[in-house]
Write a protein that holds these residues in place. Sequence first.
Motif, short mmCIF file in Angstrom:
data_model
loop_
_atom_site.label_atom_id
_atom_site.label_comp_id
_atom_site.label_asym_id
_atom_site.label_seq_id
_atom_site.Cartn_x
_atom_site.Cartn_y
_atom_site.Cartn_z
N HIS A 77 13.83 30.25 39.41
CA HIS A 77 12.63 29.73 40.06
C HIS A 77 11.42 30.21 39.28
O HIS A 77 11.32 31.38 38.92
CB HIS A 77 12.55 30.22 41.50
N ALA A 78 10.47 29.29 39.02
CA ALA A 78 9.29 29.65 38.25
C ALA A 78 8.05 29.08 38.92
O ALA A 78 7.99 27.90 39.26
CB ALA A 78 9.40 29.12 36.82
N TYR A 85 12.28 29.06 29.36
CA TYR A 85 12.67 28.83 27.97
C TYR A 85 14.04 28.17 27.94
O TYR A 85 15.01 28.71 28.48
CB TYR A 85 12.71 30.14 27.18
N MET A 86 14.10 26.99 27.33
CA MET A 86 15.31 26.17 27.33
C MET A 86 15.74 25.92 25.88
O MET A 86 15.21 25.03 25.21
CB MET A 86 15.04 24.85 28.06
N PRO A 87 16.69 26.71 25.38
CA PRO A 87 17.11 26.57 23.98
C PRO A 87 17.90 25.28 23.75
O PRO A 87 18.58 24.77 24.66
CB PRO A 87 18.01 27.79 23.75
N GLU A 88 17.82 24.80 22.53
CA GLU A 88 18.61 23.64 22.09
C GLU A 88 20.08 23.87 22.40
O GLU A 88 20.60 24.97 22.22
CB GLU A 88 18.39 23.47 20.58
N MET B 1 22.01 30.95 23.00
CA MET B 1 21.12 31.59 23.96
C MET B 1 21.06 30.74 25.25
O MET B 1 21.16 29.54 25.17
CB MET B 1 19.72 31.73 23.36
N LYS B 2 20.91 31.41 26.35
CA LYS B 2 20.89 30.72 27.63
C LYS B 2 19.45 30.39 28.05
O LYS B 2 18.49 30.93 27.51
CB LYS B 2 21.53 31.61 28.70
N VAL B 3 19.36 29.50 29.05
CA VAL B 3 18.05 29.21 29.66
C VAL B 3 17.56 30.47 30.35
O VAL B 3 18.31 31.15 31.06
CB VAL B 3 18.19 28.05 30.67
N ARG B 4 16.28 30.79 30.15
CA ARG B 4 15.72 32.01 30.72
C ARG B 4 14.40 31.73 31.40
O ARG B 4 13.61 30.90 30.94
CB ARG B 4 15.48 33.05 29.62
N LYS B 5 14.15 32.45 32.46
CA LYS B 5 12.83 32.48 33.07
C LYS B 5 12.11 33.73 32.57
O LYS B 5 12.67 34.83 32.62
CB LYS B 5 12.92 32.53 34.57
N LEU B 6 10.88 33.54 32.12
CA LEU B 6 10.06 34.65 31.64
C LEU B 6 8.88 34.82 32.57
O LEU B 6 8.30 33.83 33.03
CB LEU B 6 9.56 34.37 30.23
N THR B 7 8.53 36.05 32.84
CA THR B 7 7.39 36.28 33.72
C THR B 7 6.58 37.45 33.18
O THR B 7 7.09 38.34 32.49
CB THR B 7 7.87 36.50 35.17
N ARG B 8 5.30 37.39 33.45
CA ARG B 8 4.36 38.33 32.85
C ARG B 8 4.70 39.78 33.15
O ARG B 8 4.52 40.66 32.31
CB ARG B 8 2.97 37.97 33.39
N THR B 9 5.21 40.03 34.33
CA THR B 9 5.48 41.42 34.70
C THR B 9 6.67 41.99 33.93
O THR B 9 6.88 43.21 33.93
CB THR B 9 5.72 41.57 36.21
N ASP B 10 7.44 41.15 33.24
CA ASP B 10 8.53 41.65 32.40
C ASP B 10 8.05 42.05 31.00
O ASP B 10 8.81 42.68 30.25
CB ASP B 10 9.62 40.58 32.24
#
Lengths: 118, 118
Positions: A77-78, A85-88, B1-10
């Motif tokens: 959830h974002a 980030y969604m890699p190829e 590499m997998k799909v990732r959620k990134l957030t500022r607090t990380d």
Amino acid sequence: MKVRKLTRTDARFERSPGQDGEIYSGNLVDQRDGGPVTIGYGRWLPHQRLKVELVVHDTMIVLEGEVWADTPDGTLHAGPGDIVYMPEGETVTIRTGECETITAYVTYPHWQVAEGGA
Amino acid sequence: MKVRKLTRTDARFERSPGQDGEIYSGNLVDQRDGGPVTIGYGRWLPHQRLKVELVVHDTMIVLEGEVWADTPDGTLHAGPGDIVYMPEGETVTIRTGECETITAYVTYPHWQVAEGGA
């Protein structure tokens, strides 16, 4: 190419490929500019869903609203300020909820070229 | 590499190179992850200034606050939701004003490798 400021109101939104719902994208920098990345804004109405098989590396920044990303390893959830980030090579289903959602995206390489679009 | 959620607090913010002021960056995806792009967050305190000679293509998304970008062709102003696209080879001076400013960035290729950093 020169340094440029991009803003959402400059984007000309068109229906994103792969769906007939209310999901729109508007490139502001792409293959026509001669650089390696495509940059634009996305606009998602509530209760939309889009399954994407990624042919490029796609970085999506949530500016307003929120999205859910269903991946083989679970759902992410974002909200505003978060990045997906969604890699190829990955497959992901992006969903919106109650909110209209605005995103920015940066793809490497150009997604429309990779999809045979533009 | 997998799909990732990134957030500022990380993000683990470190002083950005080329200045001894209050400008910090924190990569969340970079060369260590095996993909082609670096993704992270920037934190700029008020009244900072950074001259950058771009060795990568740098896309900066303003999330909070505002920046001014002085270029050979004039000054650009960007607020929340706006994007400053800075192609490789250009020179730009980024300034903040009264506000603390939070940005997200996507670089192609990896900026730390290009600078001989990490």
